[in-house]
Design an enzyme around this catalytic site. Sequence first.
Site, short mmCIF file in Angstrom:
data_model
loop_
_atom_site.label_atom_id
_atom_site.label_comp_id
_atom_site.label_asym_id
_atom_site.label_seq_id
_atom_site.Cartn_x
_atom_site.Cartn_y
_atom_site.Cartn_z
N VAL A 104 -18.51 3.02 43.69
CA VAL A 104 -18.01 2.38 42.47
C VAL A 104 -18.30 0.88 42.49
O VAL A 104 -17.89 0.15 41.59
CB VAL A 104 -16.49 2.62 42.30
CG1 VAL A 104 -16.19 4.11 42.15
CG2 VAL A 104 -15.70 2.01 43.47
N HIS A 120 -18.54 8.51 40.19
CA HIS A 120 -17.10 8.25 40.29
C HIS A 120 -16.68 7.04 39.48
O HIS A 120 -15.63 6.44 39.75
CB HIS A 120 -16.70 8.09 41.77
CG HIS A 120 -16.81 9.37 42.54
ND1 HIS A 120 -16.73 9.45 43.91
CD2 HIS A 120 -17.01 10.65 42.11
CE1 HIS A 120 -16.87 10.71 44.29
NE2 HIS A 120 -17.05 11.45 43.22
N CYS A 128 -8.22 2.52 28.64
CA CYS A 128 -6.81 2.58 28.24
C CYS A 128 -6.19 3.81 28.91
O CYS A 128 -6.75 4.91 28.82
CB CYS A 128 -6.71 2.71 26.72
SG CYS A 128 -5.02 3.00 26.17
N GLY A 193 -25.67 8.40 53.48
CA GLY A 193 -24.38 7.74 53.73
C GLY A 193 -23.18 8.38 53.08
O GLY A 193 -22.31 7.68 52.57
N THR A 194 -23.13 9.71 53.08
CA THR A 194 -21.93 10.37 52.53
C THR A 194 -21.49 11.51 53.45
O THR A 194 -22.34 12.18 54.04
CB THR A 194 -22.17 10.90 51.10
OG1 THR A 194 -21.00 11.59 50.66
CG2 THR A 194 -23.37 11.82 51.00
N ALA A 238 -28.87 3.59 57.07
CA ALA A 238 -29.68 3.65 55.86
C ALA A 238 -30.72 2.52 55.79
O ALA A 238 -31.88 2.75 55.43
CB ALA A 238 -28.77 3.59 54.64
P1 OAD Z 1 -17.13 8.46 53.36
O1 OAD Z 1 -16.34 7.29 53.82
O2 OAD Z 1 -16.46 9.80 53.33
O3 OAD Z 1 -18.41 8.62 54.29
C1 OAD Z 1 -19.22 7.55 54.65
C2 OAD Z 1 -20.45 8.12 55.33
O4 OAD Z 1 -21.34 7.06 55.56
C3 OAD Z 1 -20.18 8.79 56.69
O5 OAD Z 1 -20.86 10.02 56.77
C4 OAD Z 1 -20.79 7.80 57.70
O6 OAD Z 1 -21.33 8.46 58.85
C5 OAD Z 1 -21.90 7.21 56.85
N1 OAD Z 1 -22.37 5.87 57.27
C6 OAD Z 1 -21.67 4.85 57.83
N2 OAD Z 1 -22.47 3.78 58.02
C7 OAD Z 1 -23.69 4.12 57.56
C8 OAD Z 1 -24.95 3.45 57.46
N3 OAD Z 1 -25.10 2.18 57.88
N4 OAD Z 1 -25.99 4.12 56.92
C9 OAD Z 1 -25.87 5.39 56.48
N5 OAD Z 1 -24.70 6.08 56.56
C10 OAD Z 1 -23.63 5.46 57.07
O7 OAD Z 1 -17.75 8.08 51.94
P2 OAD Z 1 -18.23 9.03 50.77
O8 OAD Z 1 -18.85 10.27 51.29
O9 OAD Z 1 -19.01 8.19 49.85
O10 OAD Z 1 -14.01 8.93 45.98
O11 OAD Z 1 -16.85 9.40 50.08
C11 OAD Z 1 -16.85 10.19 48.94
C12 OAD Z 1 -15.70 9.81 48.05
O12 OAD Z 1 -14.47 9.88 48.77
C13 OAD Z 1 -15.72 8.38 47.53
O13 OAD Z 1 -16.57 8.21 46.42
C14 OAD Z 1 -14.29 8.15 47.17
C15 OAD Z 1 -13.66 8.72 48.40
O14 OAD Z 1 -12.35 9.12 48.29
C16 OAD Z 1 -13.13 8.50 45.08
O15 OAD Z 1 -12.51 7.48 45.22
C17 OAD Z 1 -12.98 9.41 43.88
#
Ligand code: OAD
Length: 262
Positions: A104, A120, A128, A193-194, A238
């Site tokens: 975000v 997201h 609102c 990175g997810t 990344a």
């Molecule tokens: P996470 O915090 O769950 O995961 C972060 C990922 O990034 C992990 O797999 C790490 O291993 C990886 N990571 C860390 N450093 C990195 C780097 N330098 N290069 C590549 N990867 C790296 O984040 P998201 O999967 O984005 O939603 O989380 C998904 C959603 O959960 C978010 O959008 C948010 C959260 O709750 C909402 O708020 C609706």
Amino acid sequence: MDEQTLQEVARRLHVAWKTTVLTGAGLSAASGVPTFRGEEGLWRTHRPEDLASVDGFRRDPHTVWEWTLERKRLIAECAPNRAHEVLADWSRRLPGFTVLTQNVDGLHDRAGTISVLELHGSIWEVGCALQCVDSPRRWRDERLEYPQTPPTCFYCGALLRPGEVLFGEQLPLDSALRAAQATQRCDVMLVIGTTAVVEPAASFIEMAKSPSTLVVEINPEPSQKAAWLMDVVLKAPAVQVLDRLEEELRRLEELASTSEDA
Ligand code: OAD
């Protein structure tokens, strides 16, 4: 990171007609934006059900807004990193290129990426809370503080809500449809990175999966939940992987243009 695998990914990117990238918090980690899960993740010390959920906002909008403003101030100090820049460059150079981001923070946009879909929502938007008839669904609001917290809707005086999708909410239908369109029949999907634990992120990877699609995970700690969906894994940060892929892609492009000249 395996060099042969990296070269194969670059080759597939070079010949792809449609490439889709799914990004998560790990992409912005090198910019100084904290991730959610993992050892130093926000959800270690903060409760998502209090701070990022529909019920949490109903119960205590003040606390949700305080947290949102704290993150806005932090993100305002961050800049896109090399990985954002490479993706921005590819969005203008490679055909059929779409970035689906769960982030975000708006850093893809600031890097100049075209065709980015913020699944997201955006921390730089508000809406609102009552969805009053006069207001748009969301609008841009870059303020880092308000005369009063929680702030109120300019159109009707009800509370404003952050522009992010909260737990307990569906993705807006148009985002979900456009994301599904982008993933179907893509030649390459990069998952960067997810943890892929929040739906529908993992479903988009599943949707992309086909015998002719290469699904590539880029992450120093690859996702366990979505491991079965990945064809190859580049296990490194990344910035490092995208920088090398870009180098390799440029080399292939140069080779192709010299063989065309000959
Ligand atoms: P996470 O915090 O769950 O995961 C972060 C990922 O990034 C992990 O797999 C790490 O291993 C990886 N990571 C860390 N450093 C990195 C780097 N330098 N290069 C590549 N990867 C790296 O984040 P998201 O999967 O984005 O939603 O989380 C998904 C959603 O959960 C978010 O959008 C948010 C959260 O709750 C909402 O708020 C609706």
